[in-house]
Write a protein that holds these residues in place. Structure first.
Motif, short mmCIF file in Angstrom:
data_model
loop_
_atom_site.label_atom_id
_atom_site.label_comp_id
_atom_site.label_asym_id
_atom_site.label_seq_id
_atom_site.Cartn_x
_atom_site.Cartn_y
_atom_site.Cartn_z
N ASP A 27 59.28 53.66 45.28
CA ASP A 27 57.93 53.66 45.86
C ASP A 27 57.58 52.29 46.43
N ILE A 28 57.90 51.27 45.66
CA ILE A 28 57.58 49.91 46.12
C ILE A 28 58.47 49.54 47.32
N LEU A 29 59.71 49.97 47.28
CA LEU A 29 60.60 49.67 48.41
C LEU A 29 60.08 50.29 49.70
N SER A 30 59.48 51.48 49.59
CA SER A 30 58.95 52.11 50.81
C SER A 30 57.71 51.34 51.30
N LEU A 31 56.92 50.79 50.37
CA LEU A 31 55.77 49.95 50.79
C LEU A 31 56.27 48.68 51.49
N LEU A 32 57.31 48.10 50.92
CA LEU A 32 57.87 46.88 51.52
C LEU A 32 58.41 47.16 52.92
N ASP A 33 58.99 48.34 53.10
CA ASP A 33 59.49 48.73 54.42
C ASP A 33 58.37 48.76 55.45
N LYS A 34 57.20 49.25 55.01
CA LYS A 34 56.04 49.33 55.91
C LYS A 34 55.56 47.94 56.32
N LEU A 35 55.83 46.95 55.47
CA LEU A 35 55.27 45.61 55.69
C LEU A 35 56.30 44.63 56.27
N LYS A 36 57.28 45.16 56.96
CA LYS A 36 58.31 44.26 57.52
C LYS A 36 57.82 43.58 58.79
N VAL B 198 57.07 40.46 45.13
CA VAL B 198 57.37 41.80 44.63
C VAL B 198 58.84 42.16 44.86
N GLU B 199 59.33 41.87 46.04
CA GLU B 199 60.72 42.24 46.34
C GLU B 199 61.71 41.53 45.41
N LYS B 200 61.45 40.24 45.17
CA LYS B 200 62.42 39.46 44.37
C LYS B 200 62.10 39.46 42.88
N ASN B 201 60.94 40.04 42.54
CA ASN B 201 60.51 40.07 41.14
C ASN B 201 60.45 38.65 40.55
N ILE B 202 59.91 37.74 41.35
CA ILE B 202 59.73 36.35 40.89
C ILE B 202 58.25 36.02 41.03
N VAL B 203 57.62 35.65 39.93
CA VAL B 203 56.19 35.30 40.01
C VAL B 203 56.03 33.79 40.15
N PRO B 204 54.89 33.34 40.69
CA PRO B 204 54.68 31.89 40.84
C PRO B 204 54.76 31.16 39.50
N ARG B 205 55.28 29.96 39.58
CA ARG B 205 55.46 29.13 38.39
C ARG B 205 54.20 28.25 38.22
N ILE B 206 53.59 28.31 37.07
CA ILE B 206 52.31 27.60 36.88
C ILE B 206 52.38 26.65 35.68
N ASN B 207 52.01 25.40 35.92
CA ASN B 207 51.86 24.45 34.82
C ASN B 207 50.41 24.48 34.36
N THR B 208 50.17 24.41 33.06
CA THR B 208 48.78 24.53 32.61
C THR B 208 48.52 23.91 31.24
N GLY B 209 47.24 23.61 31.00
CA GLY B 209 46.80 23.24 29.66
C GLY B 209 46.56 24.51 28.86
N ILE B 210 46.53 24.41 27.54
CA ILE B 210 46.30 25.59 26.71
C ILE B 210 45.02 25.38 25.90
N ALA B 211 44.09 26.35 26.01
CA ALA B 211 42.82 26.26 25.28
C ALA B 211 42.91 27.02 23.97
N HIS B 212 42.16 26.55 22.95
CA HIS B 212 42.05 27.32 21.72
C HIS B 212 41.25 28.58 22.00
N LYS B 213 41.60 29.67 21.35
CA LYS B 213 40.94 30.95 21.67
C LYS B 213 39.50 31.00 21.16
#
Lengths: 53, 433
Positions: free
Chosen positions: A44-53, B390-405
């Motif tokens: 499903d996601i691959l077909s969305l990506l195809d639309k956004l080329k 989304v295609e590469k399944n890689i999310v942005p890398r974020i440096n951060t401080g941590i707060a007490h809950k």
């Protein structure tokens, strides 16, 4: 084929890093290539990506 | 080149061409368009009082007491939940705030002008380390410091920046990346450059001769014994406070980054991320071509090192607008410029290079302002493309401080955090409509 097993093993591992680590632990030379299927293979996601080329 | 690729090229070029300059300081209600007395700004995407995390609730309650709208925590909590107070993301008002990011109507804010594209962005004063409002603390010491920041610190640097004719923040970031900073978690170089640039003008202000003033005095004897007893000039106290706080420059840098991100927003067909922000409950992003729509998902807990006496179970989920730095190609994206940071996660300098290298996979440009000497002066990875994330399944890398809950305790550590992939997928679905 026989020569392959007589010579020093040099491996290019793609995908699951665990295979590369196991070989490294045994002293085998390994280069790991980070690879995963596009969009984790979700059609499903691959077909969305195809639309956004 | 496809129309989307063309749009992304235009958006990232606008981002890199933006020229944010710190020009002034002003009171939020007087200078930020739309601010009113019962409106409190906060970090991250929109959220109701009921869903706010401990540190954000604490910062709102502290803000209400600071504004004189409540006398104590009990009154503040009652007022905050009554519906009389409106809450809105800083981002809806071209503002940004670190951690809880609460900006109250009478707080003083940095005013950054984009000299290339026009328009203004804003951020509040940085309070330093330990117990501070941005981590949800609001005891007497916190409120006293806030008053000093608004009544002494802000007027001094306002006069100084006028005398200086403004401060080019982009130039300071570029230089600091050559001095071991990433522009988000490590601010020692940016703050040193900030102080060095403004100090002569701070000395020249009328506060440079003033040893007495009508505002609570801060105890700065931890910086130097000389400051015990209140005999120093206000200008010297301001410089001593700046020196004691490596984060002095962070808020101005964040507002400058907001300026760059804003320049890339609103480009038709662009799939670039122009906002990333967290409120301690949700992570939210906005995309250049999808207007003001937020795509959100539950925020993750950062992975990092904890101060003595604290552990992972004390941590609040990810919070703050400071991820605006990564949005424009610094912070976690420039990790290779700041290998010392990997100490936070017990890593090695090589991990910093891995982090930056990975971010090239999800970005569309190499920054022509910010570069990394140890990578042959390669420009930092800039312009996050939703499609690549989304295609590469890689999310942005974020440096951060941590707060007490829990509200009122403060910072408990620092580390890295991964934004949730779901919101990038949701944004992709919207873009494909």
């Amino acid at each position: 084929m026989n020569n392959l097993f007589d010579s020093e093993l040099k491996v290019i591992n793609m995908g699951l890093e665990g295979f590369a680590e196991t070989l490294k632990e045994r002293g085998t030379k390994v280069i790991h290539v980070r690879w995963q299927p596009p969009a984790m293979g979700d059609e499903d996601i691959l077909s969305l990506l195809d639309k956004l080329k | 080149m496809s129309k989307i690729d063309q749009a992304n090229k235009e958006a990232v070029e606008r981002m890199m061409k933006s020229r944010p300059v710190w020009v002034d300081i002003g009171r939020a209600r007087d200078v930020i368009p739309g601010i009113k007395d019962n409106l409190f700004l906060h970090a991250g995407p929109p959220i109701t009082w009921e869903r706010m995390s401990g540190p954000l609730k604490g910062a709102i309650m502290g803000g209400l007491i600071y504004e004189g709208k409540a006398k104590n925590a009990e009154e503040a909590e009652k007022l905050a939940s009554s519906g009389e107070i409106e809450f809105a993301p800083c981002h809806h008002y071209n503002s940004v705030g670190p951690m809880a990011g609460v900006i109250t109507p009478s707080q003083m804010v940095f005013i950054i002008e984009d000299k290339e594209w026009g328009g203004y962005t804003y951020s509040n004063m940085n309070e330093g380390y330990g117990k501070v409002l941005r981590y949800g603390a609001f005891d007497d010491e916190v409120l006293k410091r806030l008053r000093w920041l608004d009544e002494v610190y802000a007027p001094v640097i306002k006069e100084a920046v006028h005398l200086a004719g403004g401060m080019d923040i982009k130039s300071i970031i570029a230089q600091a990346l050559h001095m071991g900073d990433d522009g988000h978690n490590r601010n020692r170089a940016t703050t040193s450059l900030f102080i060095r640039t403004i100090a002569p003008f701070v000395a020249e202000t009328e506060w440079g001769r003033k040893t007495e003033y009508d505002a609570p005095r801060l105890d700065l004897s931890n910086v130097n014994e000389y400051f015990k007893g209140g005999k120093a000039t206000a200008a010297a106290e301001v410089l001593a406070f700046m020196h004691s706080n490596d984060l002095t420059s962070l808020n101005a840098i964040m507002a400058a980054c907001k300026s760059m991100a804003l320049a890339a927003h609103g480009v038709e067909n662009s799939t670039l991320v122009t906002t990333m922000a967290r409120n301690g409950t949700d992570f939210g992003i906005r995309v250049s071509s999808t207007g003001d729509k937020w795509f959100t998902a539950p925020a993750n807990v950062p992975d990092g090192l904890y101060f003595s006496g604290f552990k992972a179970s004390d941590a609040n989920p990810d919070i703050g607008d400071s991820v605006i730095t990564e949005t424009v190609g610094i912070g976690g994206f420039a990790m290779a410029a700041a290998p010392a940071i990997v100490n936070f996660i017990g890593g090695k300098p090589a991990d910093a290079f891995d982090a930056t290298n990975e971010m090239y996979e999800i970005t569309v440009a190499e920054n022509n302002n910010f570069n990394i000497p140890a990578m042959d002066f390669r420009g930092t990875p800039t312009g996050i493309d939703i499609r690549k994330v989304v295609e590469k399944n890689i999310v942005p890398r974020i440096n951060t401080g941590i707060a007490h809950k829990e509200a009122g305790i403060g910072q408990v550590g620092a580390g890295i955090v991964k934004p949730p992939m779901e919101m990038f997928v949701e944004a992709l679905k919207e873009l494909a409509k």
